[in-house]
Design an enzyme around this catalytic site. Structure first.
Site, short mmCIF file in Angstrom:
data_model
loop_
_atom_site.label_atom_id
_atom_site.label_comp_id
_atom_site.label_asym_id
_atom_site.label_seq_id
_atom_site.Cartn_x
_atom_site.Cartn_y
_atom_site.Cartn_z
N ASP A 37 24.79 -36.35 -19.08
CA ASP A 37 23.46 -36.20 -19.67
C ASP A 37 22.43 -36.34 -18.56
OD1 ASP A 37 22.61 -36.50 -22.92
OD2 ASP A 37 21.00 -36.78 -21.47
N ASP A 63 21.88 -32.77 -14.55
CA ASP A 63 21.04 -31.79 -15.24
C ASP A 63 21.78 -30.46 -15.28
OD1 ASP A 63 19.12 -29.95 -16.07
OD2 ASP A 63 17.51 -30.83 -14.87
N ASN A 90 27.58 -28.70 -24.76
CA ASN A 90 26.75 -29.12 -25.88
C ASN A 90 25.27 -29.21 -25.52
OD1 ASN A 90 26.16 -30.71 -28.51
ND2 ASN A 90 25.48 -32.09 -26.88
N TYR A 156 14.95 -19.42 -28.00
CA TYR A 156 16.13 -20.14 -28.48
C TYR A 156 17.10 -19.17 -29.16
CZ TYR A 156 18.97 -23.66 -30.92
OH TYR A 156 20.00 -24.42 -31.39
N LYS A 160 21.01 -18.48 -27.85
CA LYS A 160 22.22 -18.77 -28.62
C LYS A 160 23.01 -17.50 -28.94
CE LYS A 160 21.82 -23.21 -28.65
NZ LYS A 160 22.78 -24.07 -27.93
#
Length: 257
Positions: A37, A63, A90, A156, A160
């Site tokens: 993370d 990152d 994720n 976005y 995706k």
């Protein structure tokens, strides 16, 4: 025998939300996990939590949008556990629901770096390891926004769709090499991805209210991260050996309408 016994997994965006749930569920099912993370504070809190539970999870601050951090992440997993069997991409960010006429270059580039470029580089890196041993699983966390057009803004939604295309392409082209690559397309989930967003001050609030918001009212319910994490365990396991280049929707029936 647990579903993921003796497997080594990298999970990105793992300090909170779905990534955290996946990392914990993987560990409970026998995997050794490198949880990565970029947020140092949430990573510290996560480290405390897993230490109290004695789970086989190591943490790494990195990152996903930086190629050097992606390379370091994979090296850290190999240094810690000797190999990589599973990659879960994720980590991701939301946009501000702007249609293309309102998208700024800065917003577009940030979303693409994190949601597409980072996962691609992570996949490229672990494939070298997986191909050498003739086996590996890649799981990309997409969204129903990657299947439809009205769940988010242009950036976005595009990111995706791209991640789903990358998943299908990778799963198909490497299927004879022992590699499986699938995507999960969650619906609404109880995470922080839109935390702090003031929907009344969106750049294109009128378009949001007219075109996007009405569809949100059709959502049957919001999922808990563990519900989708359980699906990730299955897809990463040998029980899903014949699932490849696929997108599994986990949205409680929202897209059924």
């Amino acid at each position: 025998m647990k579903q993921l016994d003796n497997k080594v997994a990298i999970v990105t965006g793992a300090a909170a939300g779905l990534g955290k749930a996946i990392a914990i569920q993987f560990a409970l099912h026998g995997a050794k996990v490198l949880a990565t993370d970029y947020n140092e504070e949430t990573l510290k809190e996560f480290k405390k939590e897993i230490s109290s539970k004695s789970l086989p999870i190591a943490v790494f601050k990195g990152d996903i949008s930086l190629e050097s951090d992606v390379d370091a992440m994979i090296k850290a997993a190999v240094d810690q556990y000797g190999t990589v069997d599973i990659l879960v991409n994720n980590a991701g960010v939301m946009d501000d629901f702007s249609p293309v006429g309102y998208v700024t270059d800065a917003k577009w580039e940030r979303v693409m770096k994190i949601n597409v470029d980072g996962p691609m580089r992570a996949m490229r890196g672990v494939l070298k390891i997986m191909l050498a041993k003739g086996a590996g699983v890649i799981l990309n966390i997409a969204s129903i926004g990657g299947l439809q057009g009205g769940r988010a803004g242009a950036a976005y939604t595009t990111s995706k769709h791209a991640l789903i295309g990358l998943s299908k392409n990778t799963g198909y082209l490497y299927s004879k090499s022992g590699i499986r690559c699938n995507a999960i397309a969650p619906g609404a989930m109880d995470t922080d991805i839109v935390k702090g967003m003031d929907f009344s001050k969106l750049p294109a609030v009128e378009i949001f209210n007219d075109r996007i918001s009405p569809g949100m009212a059709l959502n049957p319910r919001t999922s808990q991260p563990r519900e989708v994490a359980n699906l990730a365990v299955f897809l990463a396991s040998d029980d899903a050996s014949f699932l490849n280049a696929s997108v599994v929707v986990a949205d409680g029936g929202w897209t059924g309408y």
